[in-house]
Design a protein around this motif. Structure first.
Motif, PDB file in Angstrom:
ATOM      1  N   SER A 218       2.506  -7.287  -4.222  1.00 27.51           N
ATOM      2  CA  SER A 218       3.864  -7.226  -3.512  1.00 27.51           C
ATOM      3  C   SER A 218       4.139  -7.528  -2.172  1.00 27.51           C
ATOM      4  O   SER A 218       5.010  -7.316  -1.387  1.00 27.51           O
ATOM      5  N   GLU A 219       2.974  -7.330  -1.494  1.00 27.63           N
ATOM      6  CA  GLU A 219       3.172  -7.454   0.040  1.00 27.63           C
ATOM      7  C   GLU A 219       3.008  -8.833   0.450  1.00 27.63           C
ATOM      8  O   GLU A 219       3.291  -9.289   1.708  1.00 27.63           O
ATOM      9  N   VAL A 220       2.827  -9.880  -0.268  1.00 28.28           N
ATOM     10  CA  VAL A 220       2.918 -11.292   0.138  1.00 28.28           C
ATOM     11  C   VAL A 220       4.105 -11.691   0.303  1.00 28.28           C
ATOM     12  O   VAL A 220       5.234 -11.347  -0.319  1.00 28.28           O
ATOM     13  N   ASP A 221       4.314 -12.402   1.621  1.00 25.29           N
ATOM     14  CA  ASP A 221       5.655 -12.921   1.906  1.00 25.29           C
ATOM     15  C   ASP A 221       6.066 -14.157   1.169  1.00 25.29           C
ATOM     16  O   ASP A 221       5.178 -15.046   1.522  1.00 25.29           O
ATOM     17  N   VAL A 222       6.831 -14.181   0.245  1.00 24.47           N
ATOM     18  CA  VAL A 222       7.156 -15.375  -0.387  1.00 24.47           C
ATOM     19  C   VAL A 222       8.499 -15.984  -0.187  1.00 24.47           C
ATOM     20  O   VAL A 222       9.229 -16.721  -0.718  1.00 24.47           O
ATOM     21  N   GLU A 223       9.110 -15.391   1.264  1.00 27.71           N
ATOM     22  CA  GLU A 223      10.451 -15.843   1.682  1.00 27.71           C
ATOM     23  C   GLU A 223      10.379 -17.263   1.857  1.00 27.71           C
ATOM     24  O   GLU A 223       9.444 -18.021   2.480  1.00 27.71           O
TER      25      GLU A 223
ATOM     26  N   GLU B  89     -10.021   1.351 -14.277  1.00 26.41           N
ATOM     27  CA  GLU B  89      -9.763  -0.329 -14.253  1.00 26.41           C
ATOM     28  C   GLU B  89      -8.030  -0.265 -14.196  1.00 26.41           C
ATOM     29  O   GLU B  89      -7.711  -1.134 -13.310  1.00 26.41           O
ATOM     30  N   PHE B  90      -7.293   0.579 -14.644  1.00 29.90           N
ATOM     31  CA  PHE B  90      -5.863   0.369 -14.696  1.00 29.90           C
ATOM     32  C   PHE B  90      -5.464   0.871 -12.975  1.00 29.90           C
ATOM     33  O   PHE B  90      -4.683   0.144 -12.541  1.00 29.90           O
ATOM     34  N   ASN B  91      -5.903   1.757 -12.310  1.00 29.24           N
ATOM     35  CA  ASN B  91      -5.810   1.922 -11.091  1.00 29.24           C
ATOM     36  C   ASN B  91      -6.153   0.712 -10.096  1.00 29.24           C
ATOM     37  O   ASN B  91      -5.577   0.368  -9.253  1.00 29.24           O
ATOM     38  N   THR B  92      -7.304  -0.069 -10.487  1.00 25.08           N
ATOM     39  CA  THR B  92      -7.748  -1.294  -9.648  1.00 25.08           C
ATOM     40  C   THR B  92      -6.448  -2.346 -10.031  1.00 25.08           C
ATOM     41  O   THR B  92      -6.114  -3.270  -9.218  1.00 25.08           O
ATOM     42  N   ILE B  93      -6.148  -2.472 -11.226  1.00 31.04           N
ATOM     43  CA  ILE B  93      -5.059  -3.486 -11.792  1.00 31.04           C
ATOM     44  C   ILE B  93      -3.637  -2.907 -10.939  1.00 31.04           C
ATOM     45  O   ILE B  93      -3.198  -4.300 -10.402  1.00 31.04           O
TER      46      ILE B  93
ATOM     47  N   PHE C 220      -3.940  -4.124  -7.336  1.00 31.08           N
ATOM     48  CA  PHE C 220      -3.852  -5.553  -7.123  1.00 31.08           C
ATOM     49  C   PHE C 220      -2.481  -5.832  -7.300  1.00 31.08           C
ATOM     50  O   PHE C 220      -1.989  -6.560  -6.547  1.00 31.08           O
ATOM     51  N   ILE C 221      -1.722  -5.465  -8.116  1.00 32.08           N
ATOM     52  CA  ILE C 221      -0.142  -5.597  -8.433  1.00 32.08           C
ATOM     53  C   ILE C 221       0.494  -5.121  -6.932  1.00 32.08           C
ATOM     54  O   ILE C 221       1.254  -5.945  -6.556  1.00 32.08           O
TER      55      ILE C 221
ATOM     56  N   MET D  73       0.956   4.102  -6.970  1.00 25.92           N
ATOM     57  CA  MET D  73       0.726   4.805  -8.256  1.00 25.92           C
ATOM     58  C   MET D  73      -0.558   5.278  -8.931  1.00 25.92           C
ATOM     59  O   MET D  73      -1.610   4.362  -8.377  1.00 25.92           O
ATOM     60  N   SER D  74      -0.938   6.247  -9.292  1.00 28.21           N
ATOM     61  CA  SER D  74      -2.265   6.566  -9.586  1.00 28.21           C
ATOM     62  C   SER D  74      -2.274   6.909 -11.333  1.00 28.21           C
ATOM     63  O   SER D  74      -1.250   7.458 -11.775  1.00 28.21           O
ATOM     64  N   ILE D  75      -3.074   6.255 -11.973  1.00 26.41           N
ATOM     65  CA  ILE D  75      -3.348   6.578 -13.577  1.00 26.41           C
ATOM     66  C   ILE D  75      -4.311   7.677 -13.576  1.00 26.41           C
ATOM     67  O   ILE D  75      -5.544   7.659 -13.220  1.00 26.41           O
TER      68      ILE D  75
END
Length: 95
Positions: free
Chosen positions: A42-47, A30-34, A37-38, A1-3
């Motif tokens: 979401s790519e972090v495996d928290v299983e 700044e919005f695009n950087t945030i 990062f989000i 997504m791009s702002i």
């Protein structure tokens, strides 16, 4: 997504933040950087990882879930400009 600049201006308007036109590209960056990062988070495996409240082991204080009156009526009403019979008194606004 791009702002884009238009979206950045719309977000600033919704947030009631005055942003000059020349500052919009920096805000959009700044919005695009945030957002980047989000997306990275979401790519972090928290299983199998249990939700936690802190990085240190701790337990939240708990209380019994029962309905009480709080026994604070006098303290709450002490700051009321007008209190009568245990309630806030307000002027009539509807005829």
């Amino acid at each position: 997504m791009s702002i884009d600049l238009e979206t950045a201006a719309k977000v600033a308007k919704l947030a009631r933040i005055r942003v000059e036109k020349e500052a919009l590209p920096a805000l959009a960056d700044e919005f695009n950087t945030i957002l980047g990062f989000i997306e990275q988070l979401s790519e972090v495996d928290v299983e199998g990882v249990e939700p936690m409240v802190s990085v240190t082991p701790m337990r939240l204080k708990r209380r019994v879930d029962t309905v009480t009156d709080g026994d604070q009526q006098a303290a709450v009403l002490s700051n009321a400009p007008d209190a009568r019979e245990g309630f806030f008194a307000v002027p009539k606004v509807v005829e």
